[in-house]
Every structure is written in structure tokens, then in C-alpha cells.
Write a protein that holds these residues in place. Structure first.
Motif, PDB file in Angstrom:
ATOM      1  N   ARG A  79       0.839  -1.200   0.000  1.00  0.00           N
ATOM      2  CA  ARG A  79       0.000   0.000   0.000  1.00  0.00           C
ATOM      3  C   ARG A  79       0.873   1.249   0.000  1.00  0.00           C
ATOM      4  NH1 ARG A  79      -3.144  -0.376   4.729  1.00  0.00           N
ATOM      5  NH2 ARG A  79      -4.399  -1.900   3.672  1.00  0.00           N
ATOM      6  N   MET A  80       1.928   1.246   0.817  1.00  0.00           N
ATOM      7  CA  MET A  80       2.836   2.390   0.895  1.00  0.00           C
ATOM      8  C   MET A  80       3.494   2.651  -0.454  1.00  0.00           C
ATOM      9  SD  MET A  80       4.020   4.619   2.944  1.00  0.00           S
ATOM     10  CE  MET A  80       5.402   5.486   3.620  1.00  0.00           C
ATOM     11  N   SER A  81       3.941   1.587  -1.097  1.00  0.00           N
ATOM     12  CA  SER A  81       4.575   1.716  -2.400  1.00  0.00           C
ATOM     13  C   SER A  81       3.594   2.255  -3.434  1.00  0.00           C
ATOM     14  CB  SER A  81       5.112   0.351  -2.841  1.00  0.00           C
ATOM     15  OG  SER A  81       5.641   0.433  -4.136  1.00  0.00           O
ATOM     16  N   SER A  82       2.397   1.715  -3.437  1.00  0.00           N
ATOM     17  CA  SER A  82       1.384   2.145  -4.390  1.00  0.00           C
ATOM     18  C   SER A  82       1.013   3.613  -4.174  1.00  0.00           C
ATOM     19  CB  SER A  82       0.149   1.264  -4.248  1.00  0.00           C
ATOM     20  OG  SER A  82      -0.891   1.744  -5.056  1.00  0.00           O
ATOM     21  N   CYS A  83       0.770   3.998  -2.935  1.00  0.00           N
ATOM     22  CA  CYS A  83       0.414   5.386  -2.627  1.00  0.00           C
ATOM     23  C   CYS A  83       1.547   6.335  -3.001  1.00  0.00           C
ATOM     24  CB  CYS A  83       0.080   5.541  -1.150  1.00  0.00           C
ATOM     25  SG  CYS A  83      -1.470   4.746  -0.671  1.00  0.00           S
ATOM     26  N   ASN A  84       2.770   5.925  -2.732  1.00  0.00           N
ATOM     27  CA  ASN A  84       3.932   6.743  -3.053  1.00  0.00           C
ATOM     28  C   ASN A  84       4.040   6.947  -4.565  1.00  0.00           C
ATOM     29  OD1 ASN A  84       6.207   8.248  -2.408  1.00  0.00           O
ATOM     30  ND2 ASN A  84       7.559   6.496  -2.622  1.00  0.00           N
ATOM     31  N   GLN A  85       3.829   5.886  -5.334  1.00  0.00           N
ATOM     32  CA  GLN A  85       3.885   5.997  -6.793  1.00  0.00           C
ATOM     33  C   GLN A  85       2.783   6.921  -7.311  1.00  0.00           C
ATOM     34  OE1 GLN A  85       3.668   1.967  -8.133  1.00  0.00           O
ATOM     35  NE2 GLN A  85       5.808   1.515  -7.666  1.00  0.00           N
ATOM     36  N   GLN A  86       1.595   6.803  -6.746  1.00  0.00           N
ATOM     37  CA  GLN A  86       0.485   7.651  -7.171  1.00  0.00           C
ATOM     38  C   GLN A  86       0.759   9.118  -6.846  1.00  0.00           C
ATOM     39  OE1 GLN A  86      -3.043   6.061  -5.369  1.00  0.00           O
ATOM     40  NE2 GLN A  86      -2.746   4.053  -6.297  1.00  0.00           N
ATOM     41  N   ALA A  87       1.297   9.381  -5.661  1.00  0.00           N
ATOM     42  CA  ALA A  87       1.611  10.757  -5.273  1.00  0.00           C
ATOM     43  C   ALA A  87       2.692  11.331  -6.175  1.00  0.00           C
ATOM     44  CB  ALA A  87       2.052  10.806  -3.814  1.00  0.00           C
ATOM     45  N   THR A  88       3.656  10.510  -6.546  1.00  0.00           N
ATOM     46  CA  THR A  88       4.710  10.960  -7.442  1.00  0.00           C
ATOM     47  C   THR A  88       4.141  11.243  -8.825  1.00  0.00           C
ATOM     48  OG1 THR A  88       6.344   9.671  -6.216  1.00  0.00           O
ATOM     49  CG2 THR A  88       6.953  10.345  -8.434  1.00  0.00           C
ATOM     50  N   ALA A  89       3.244  10.371  -9.301  1.00  0.00           N
ATOM     51  CA  ALA A  89       2.639  10.562 -10.614  1.00  0.00           C
ATOM     52  C   ALA A  89       1.816  11.845 -10.662  1.00  0.00           C
ATOM     53  CB  ALA A  89       1.764   9.368 -10.976  1.00  0.00           C
ATOM     54  N   LYS A  90       1.208  12.208  -9.536  1.00  0.00           N
ATOM     55  CA  LYS A  90       0.405  13.435  -9.465  1.00  0.00           C
ATOM     56  C   LYS A  90       1.263  14.657  -9.150  1.00  0.00           C
ATOM     57  CE  LYS A  90      -3.769  11.062  -8.007  1.00  0.00           C
ATOM     58  NZ  LYS A  90      -4.848  10.969  -7.036  1.00  0.00           N
ATOM     59  N   THR A  91       2.572  14.447  -9.002  1.00  0.00           N
ATOM     60  CA  THR A  91       3.552  15.494  -8.663  1.00  0.00           C
ATOM     61  C   THR A  91       3.113  16.330  -7.464  1.00  0.00           C
ATOM     62  OG1 THR A  91       2.670  17.059 -10.289  1.00  0.00           O
ATOM     63  CG2 THR A  91       4.465  15.626 -11.025  1.00  0.00           C
ATOM     64  N   LEU A  92       2.701  15.647  -6.414  1.00  0.00           N
ATOM     65  CA  LEU A  92       2.292  16.325  -5.183  1.00  0.00           C
ATOM     66  C   LEU A  92       3.529  16.622  -4.344  1.00  0.00           C
ATOM     67  CD1 LEU A  92      -0.788  14.130  -4.221  1.00  0.00           C
ATOM     68  CD2 LEU A  92      -0.782  16.314  -5.425  1.00  0.00           C
ATOM     69  N   LYS A  93       3.499  17.757  -3.654  1.00  0.00           N
ATOM     70  CA  LYS A  93       4.631  18.145  -2.815  1.00  0.00           C
ATOM     71  C   LYS A  93       4.129  18.766  -1.515  1.00  0.00           C
ATOM     72  CE  LYS A  93       7.727  18.991  -6.648  1.00  0.00           C
ATOM     73  NZ  LYS A  93       8.642  17.937  -6.704  1.00  0.00           N
ATOM     74  N   GLY A  94       4.950  18.718  -0.495  1.00  0.00           N
ATOM     75  CA  GLY A  94       4.668  19.384   0.773  1.00  0.00           C
ATOM     76  C   GLY A  94       3.443  18.853   1.488  1.00  0.00           C
ATOM     77  N   ASP A  95       2.653  19.782   2.019  1.00  0.00           N
ATOM     78  CA  ASP A  95       1.473  19.413   2.799  1.00  0.00           C
ATOM     79  C   ASP A  95       0.446  18.662   1.958  1.00  0.00           C
ATOM     80  OD1 ASP A  95       2.466  20.501   5.108  1.00  0.00           O
ATOM     81  OD2 ASP A  95       1.468  22.439   4.831  1.00  0.00           O
ATOM     82  N   GLU A  96       0.358  19.019   0.680  1.00  0.00           N
ATOM     83  CA  GLU A  96      -0.594  18.341  -0.203  1.00  0.00           C
ATOM     84  C   GLU A  96      -0.248  16.849  -0.320  1.00  0.00           C
ATOM     85  OE1 GLU A  96      -0.624  19.387  -4.487  1.00  0.00           O
ATOM     86  OE2 GLU A  96      -2.639  20.128  -4.060  1.00  0.00           O
ATOM     87  N   ARG A  97       1.055  16.557  -0.427  1.00  0.00           N
ATOM     88  CA  ARG A  97       1.508  15.166  -0.516  1.00  0.00           C
ATOM     89  C   ARG A  97       1.252  14.435   0.796  1.00  0.00           C
ATOM     90  NH1 ARG A  97       5.212  12.402  -3.879  1.00  0.00           N
ATOM     91  NH2 ARG A  97       5.990  10.516  -2.919  1.00  0.00           N
ATOM     92  N   LYS A  98       1.537  15.095   1.930  1.00  0.00           N
ATOM     93  CA  LYS A  98       1.312  14.475   3.240  1.00  0.00           C
ATOM     94  C   LYS A  98      -0.154  14.103   3.418  1.00  0.00           C
ATOM     95  CE  LYS A  98       4.993  16.874   5.713  1.00  0.00           C
ATOM     96  NZ  LYS A  98       5.277  17.857   6.761  1.00  0.00           N
ATOM     97  N   THR A  99      -1.031  15.023   3.055  1.00  0.00           N
ATOM     98  CA  THR A  99      -2.466  14.775   3.179  1.00  0.00           C
ATOM     99  C   THR A  99      -2.883  13.622   2.285  1.00  0.00           C
ATOM    100  OG1 THR A  99      -2.819  17.103   3.634  1.00  0.00           O
ATOM    101  CG2 THR A  99      -4.747  15.828   2.987  1.00  0.00           C
ATOM    102  N   TYR A 100      -2.397  13.632   1.050  1.00  0.00           N
ATOM    103  CA  TYR A 100      -2.744  12.559   0.114  1.00  0.00           C
ATOM    104  C   TYR A 100      -2.251  11.206   0.630  1.00  0.00           C
ATOM    105  CZ  TYR A 100      -2.937   9.568  -3.928  1.00  0.00           C
ATOM    106  OH  TYR A 100      -3.200   8.513  -4.764  1.00  0.00           O
ATOM    107  N   MET A 101      -1.007  11.154   1.099  1.00  0.00           N
ATOM    108  CA  MET A 101      -0.436   9.901   1.593  1.00  0.00           C
ATOM    109  C   MET A 101      -1.216   9.396   2.802  1.00  0.00           C
ATOM    110  SD  MET A 101       2.047   8.823  -0.311  1.00  0.00           S
ATOM    111  CE  MET A 101       2.991   7.728   0.717  1.00  0.00           C
ATOM    112  N   SER A 102      -1.602  10.299   3.664  1.00  0.00           N
ATOM    113  CA  SER A 102      -2.360   9.909   4.856  1.00  0.00           C
ATOM    114  C   SER A 102      -3.682   9.263   4.474  1.00  0.00           C
ATOM    115  CB  SER A 102      -2.596  11.129   5.735  1.00  0.00           C
ATOM    116  OG  SER A 102      -3.362  10.772   6.860  1.00  0.00           O
TER     117      SER A 102
END
Length: 111
Positions: A38-61
């Protein structure tokens, strides 16, 4: 002659041992726990969406909690859908406490 034979045998053992160790290391790397997957999948999705900072933290959570499962194409079971609908109705009626429990019970029993 004996020395050459001994060196050849030792080199063969080292090669076999290192090949075995490499195979074992590769096998353990591929076996991920569901949380790691799940961590790997979420990380790949966040990277694909080019999320950074607080937006990435919220998405990962939210992704790691599984809230993004429905958005990823996974459908709800009929029971889950019924629970979601009844919960929305109870929230719309602003029911609380025993009233909410009674409403949810009767709503979920309906066919």
C-alpha cells in the motif's frame, strides 16, 4: 596439481555461495507485506500526481488509510453501499444517539 585443483574448488564454492545469497536476497525483496505494498502504491500515485509538501502528506495519509480505495476503481460491496447510504441519510436528518442507532438498524434491515 593439488594446489590448482584446490583453488578451482574453492573458487567454485565462492561463486555458488554468492549466487545463492543473491537469489535469497532477491526473493526477500519481492515479498512485501500488504502495508508495504500500500505504501509503495500510494507513493507511486503521489509521485505521478507530482504532489509536494502538505498536499503530498495529506494525500499519503488518506491513501494509506484506504480512503482512496473507492476512487481507485474498487467498488463497494452491496452491504458497504447500503451502510454508506443509511449513514448519509442519518447525517442528513441530523440524528444522534439512540435515534441514530434505531434509524441505522431499521435502514440496514430494509431489503
Amino acid at each position: 596439481m593439488k594446489t590448482t585443483l584446490m583453488v578451482t574448488l574453492l573458487c567454485g564454492l565462492f561463486v555458488a555461495a554468492s549466487a545463492s545469497a543473491a537469489t535469497t536476497a532477491t526473493a526477500t525483496e519481492k515479498t512485501l507485506t500488504p502495508q508495504q505494498q500500500r505504501m509503495s502504491s500510494c507513493n507511486q500515485q503521489a509521485t505521478a500526481k507530482t504532489l509536494k509538501g502538505d498536499e503530498r502528506k495529506t494525500y499519503m495519509s488518506t491513501c494509506l488509510k484506504g480512503a482512496g480505495a473507492a476512487a481507485d476503481g474498487k467498488t463497494l460491496t452491496p452491504q458497504q453501499q447500503k451502510m454508506k447510504d443509511c449513514n448519509a441519510q442519518a447525517a442528513q436528518k441530523t440524528l444522534k444517539g439512540d435515534e441514530r442507532k434505531t434509524f441505522m438498524s431499521t435502514c440496514l434491515k430494509k431489503s
